[in-house]
Design a protein around this motif. Structure first.
Motif, PDB file in Angstrom:
ATOM      1  N   TYR A   1      -8.206   3.095  -1.973  1.00  0.00           N
ATOM      2  CA  TYR A   1      -9.349   3.749  -1.336  1.00  0.00           C
ATOM      3  C   TYR A   1     -10.541   2.810  -1.215  1.00  0.00           C
ATOM      4  O   TYR A   1     -11.420   3.031  -0.378  1.00  0.00           O
ATOM      5  N   ASP A   2     -10.582   1.789  -2.051  1.00  0.00           N
ATOM      6  CA  ASP A   2     -11.725   0.862  -2.055  1.00  0.00           C
ATOM      7  C   ASP A   2     -11.453  -0.425  -1.281  1.00  0.00           C
ATOM      8  O   ASP A   2     -12.305  -1.322  -1.278  1.00  0.00           O
TER       9      ASP A   2
ATOM     10  N   LYS B   1       1.874   9.832  -4.022  1.00  0.00           N
ATOM     11  CA  LYS B   1       2.019   9.657  -5.473  1.00  0.00           C
ATOM     12  C   LYS B   1       3.482   9.604  -5.903  1.00  0.00           C
ATOM     13  O   LYS B   1       3.854   8.820  -6.784  1.00  0.00           O
TER      14      LYS B   1
ATOM     15  N   ALA C   1       0.218   5.440  -0.603  1.00  0.00           N
ATOM     16  CA  ALA C   1      -0.731   6.512  -0.881  1.00  0.00           C
ATOM     17  C   ALA C   1      -0.063   7.764  -1.440  1.00  0.00           C
ATOM     18  O   ALA C   1      -0.714   8.576  -2.095  1.00  0.00           O
TER      19      ALA C   1
ATOM     20  N   GLU D   1      -5.734  -4.868 -10.232  1.00  0.00           N
ATOM     21  CA  GLU D   1      -5.287  -4.330 -11.513  1.00  0.00           C
ATOM     22  C   GLU D   1      -4.045  -5.039 -12.028  1.00  0.00           C
ATOM     23  O   GLU D   1      -3.804  -5.091 -13.232  1.00  0.00           O
TER      24      GLU D   1
ATOM     25  N   CYS E   1       0.838  -1.203   0.000  1.00  0.00           N
ATOM     26  CA  CYS E   1       0.000   0.000   0.000  1.00  0.00           C
ATOM     27  C   CYS E   1       0.872   1.252   0.000  1.00  0.00           C
ATOM     28  O   CYS E   1       1.683   1.442   0.915  1.00  0.00           O
TER      29      CYS E   1
ATOM     30  N   SER F   1      -3.208  -0.705  -6.390  1.00  0.00           N
ATOM     31  CA  SER F   1      -3.156   0.569  -7.110  1.00  0.00           C
ATOM     32  C   SER F   1      -3.762   1.675  -6.259  1.00  0.00           C
ATOM     33  O   SER F   1      -4.430   1.419  -5.245  1.00  0.00           O
ATOM     34  N   GLU F   2      -3.557   2.920  -6.702  1.00  0.00           N
ATOM     35  CA  GLU F   2      -4.063   4.061  -5.943  1.00  0.00           C
ATOM     36  C   GLU F   2      -5.585   4.017  -5.829  1.00  0.00           C
ATOM     37  O   GLU F   2      -6.150   4.258  -4.763  1.00  0.00           O
ATOM     38  N   ASN F   3      -6.276   3.697  -6.924  1.00  0.00           N
ATOM     39  CA  ASN F   3      -7.739   3.623  -6.889  1.00  0.00           C
ATOM     40  C   ASN F   3      -8.214   2.504  -5.971  1.00  0.00           C
ATOM     41  O   ASN F   3      -9.178   2.665  -5.214  1.00  0.00           O
ATOM     42  N   GLU F   4      -7.541   1.366  -6.050  1.00  0.00           N
ATOM     43  CA  GLU F   4      -7.933   0.225  -5.224  1.00  0.00           C
ATOM     44  C   GLU F   4      -7.672   0.480  -3.744  1.00  0.00           C
ATOM     45  O   GLU F   4      -8.387  -0.047  -2.890  1.00  0.00           O
TER      46      GLU F   4
END
Length: 534
Positions: free
Chosen positions: A112-113, A83, A81, A126, A79, A107-110
């Motif tokens: 948060y989810d 960038k 966060a 991903e 993980c 990934s960055e999107n994943e």
């Protein structure tokens, strides 16, 4: 070593390996970069079924040691966060380590989810790796791999809490479903059979133009009762109460406008003694979950005084298909507390945000010897148990093993871990009430827009179709019909995969299986559901 300043991550040779400097800070030791994380890993023990959040693993230090220590059925989620650090990690490449199936780059999107992803039966990241989460993992552990954590520390803290709560919530839900899942499903079918005779929830959404008072069964409900008594008739609010609060309100000579019923068990029927007369003479409306006790809509109240809403008690393709049917009512999130559901319905009913919503009795805490307001079923039950040796106070609720205590200055100083969870949920609901209700309204609007462009299925047609499918499934599982085994198995699979209500209450019901033991248990459920569908 001279001071190094750099606003982007860069490698620095230390003599015992590379460190990284970022924003004028060393992310690993200047002298022995791998020492601290390797020592941390060596001192830790891991249990099977663990998800490790490997936070900010800028370099590969410690990851190999971690994999060597992991027992079976564990995964490591990388993980990052920040960038700049994420880009640096991609350039440096942790791919060789990621060849290990237990190590997954998030990934960055994943990122948060992740809490939502943990609730899924299967998820493909991903990077291409698929993980079956639901039921396979029991705990989450966070390990900070570098000082890069400090650049997003608040986010990582929230992520850790959300992930831990997600896994805990999954198993809490599984326990609830194992105990009540069959009852929820059967109640839903029973109530669906009468839904066409009831008043739709859409008649109330956005229609209440006066202040709304929400009543739960907590002690502060007595404050609300006193306040309502002081109001003139012209100031009368719209009163919406939880099922367990109705006896208290009724005994004080107040007629609520609506009662919310969310309880699946027959014990809730005691809350409605005398309620039928109030419904007939005073027009009290009952807002009832499809999963709640059918006895309420079937016998206690006239059908015109019943309004159904749906509670998604388990995520499933069957429930998703039901949501698309025009006859199916709006879906309200499953909060686990009828008081919270009552509050969100109040948000849904008000004309606009200028309408004030006041809540009473949603305390999720209590005082010494008294857990509910006077006049509620719980309080009456306590009074009935009074003897010469036992008073009316419920002191067991204050000194139990799981009781938590607030400071003495608190009005209600006692609570439990479960109530604390409800209190946190209620806090979030109050903050996000507009978003939740907007989501409910949007989904409802889109469904009705789509239903105008397609042929509608009536409730009767749906019930008959479901009954026919269960009869076919019963025959297939009983060996009836002259089918090749491959064709029989395929028919069974197709029929069962979209009817999770037959097995979601099994201890292992979070995953569909074609094993003989599983199918035998399914066969044992079919007759009960066929009886409900008669």
């Amino acid at each position: 070593m001279s001071e190094i300043k750099n606003t982007k991550p860069c490698l620095v040779e230390t003599g015992q390996g590379f460190s990284v400097v970022y924003n004028e800070k060393f992310l690993y030791s200047k002298y022995n970069p791998s020492k601290n994380i390797c020592q941390k890993i060596s001192s830790m023990d891991f249990l099977p079924g663990t998800i490790i959040l490997a936070v900010s693993p800028v370099l590969e230090y410690g990851l190999k040691d971690l994999c060597e220590k992991l027992p079976e059925n564990c995964i490591v989620l990388l993980c990052e966060a920040d960038k700049n650090l994420a880009a640096f990690e991609r350039e440096r490449g942790l791919e060789p380590l990621c060849h290990d199936p237990r190590i997954i780059k998030v990934s960055e999107n994943e990122l948060y989810d992740l809490p939502v992803i943990f609730q899924k039966t299967a998820y493909t990241f991903e990077g291409g790796k698929q993980v079956n989460f639901a039921g396979n993992y029991r705990r989450v552990i966070r390990i900070d791999f570098s000082a890069g954590v400090q650049f997003c520390s608040d986010f990582y803290n929230m992520l850790e809490t959300a992930c831990v709560n997600s896994i805990r919530q999954f198993w809490t839900n599984r326990f609830t479903l194992a105990k009540f899942g069959r009852k929820y499903s059967r109640n839903m079918f029973c109530n669906l059979k009468t839904i066409s005779e009831t008043k739709p929830l859409s008649d109330f959404i956005g229609k209440i133009d006066r202040n709304i008072y929400v009543f739960g069964a907590g002690e502060s409900a007595e404050d609300g009762i006193n306040e309502v008594k002081r109001l003139s008739s012209s100031q009368k609010p719209f009163i919406l109460c939880a099922d367990t609060a109705f006896p208290m309100i009724k005994s004080n000579g107040i007629v609520p406008d609506g009662i919310v019923v969310d309880e699946a068990q027959s014990i809730i029927a005691q809350s409605f003694i005398g309620a039928r007369r109030a419904a007939i003479e005073d027009g009290v409306q009952v807002f009832q979950s499809l999963c709640s006790l059918p006895h309420v809509a079937g016998r206690l109240f006239p059908k015109k005084n019943i309004t159904f809403y749906a509670t998604e008690y388990a995520a499933s393709s069957f429930f998703e298909s039901l949501k698309n049917e025009k006859f199916f009512p709006p879906v309200v999130p499953a909060f686990g507390s009828v008081g919270i559901t009552t509050y969100i319905l109040a948000c849904l009913f008000r004309l606009n945000e200028s309408i004030e919503i006041r809540d009473f009795g949603l305390d999720f805490a209590y005082s010494k010897g008294k857990t509910h307001a006077r006049g509620t079923p719980s309080h009456k039950r306590q009074l009935r148990q009074v003897t010469r040796l036992k008073g009316s106070e419920n002191f067991e609720s204050c000194f139990g093993k799981n009781v938590l205590r607030f400071p003495e200055t608190a009005r209600f100083p006692y609570t439990t871990p479960v109530l604390v969870g409800y209190a946190e949920t209620f806090r979030q609901v109050k903050e996000q009430g507009k978003d939740i209700t907007s989501s409910i309204e949007k989904e409802w609007t889109l469904k009705h827009k789509a239903s105008k462009e397609s042929e509608d299925t009536s409730v009767t047609a749906f019930i008959l179709s479901e009954k026919a499918a269960l009869e076919e499934l019963r025959d297939l599982l009983s060996g009836k019909g002259d089918f090749p085994e491959t064709e029989r198995s395929e028919k069974i699979r197709i029929l069962l995969e979209n009817r999770q209500y037959l097995y979601l209450h099994f201890p292992d019901g979070y995953n569909f299986s074609m094993e003989l033991n599983f199918l035998k248990r399914v066969r044992g459920e079919i007759d009960g559901f066929l009886k409900v569908l008669q």
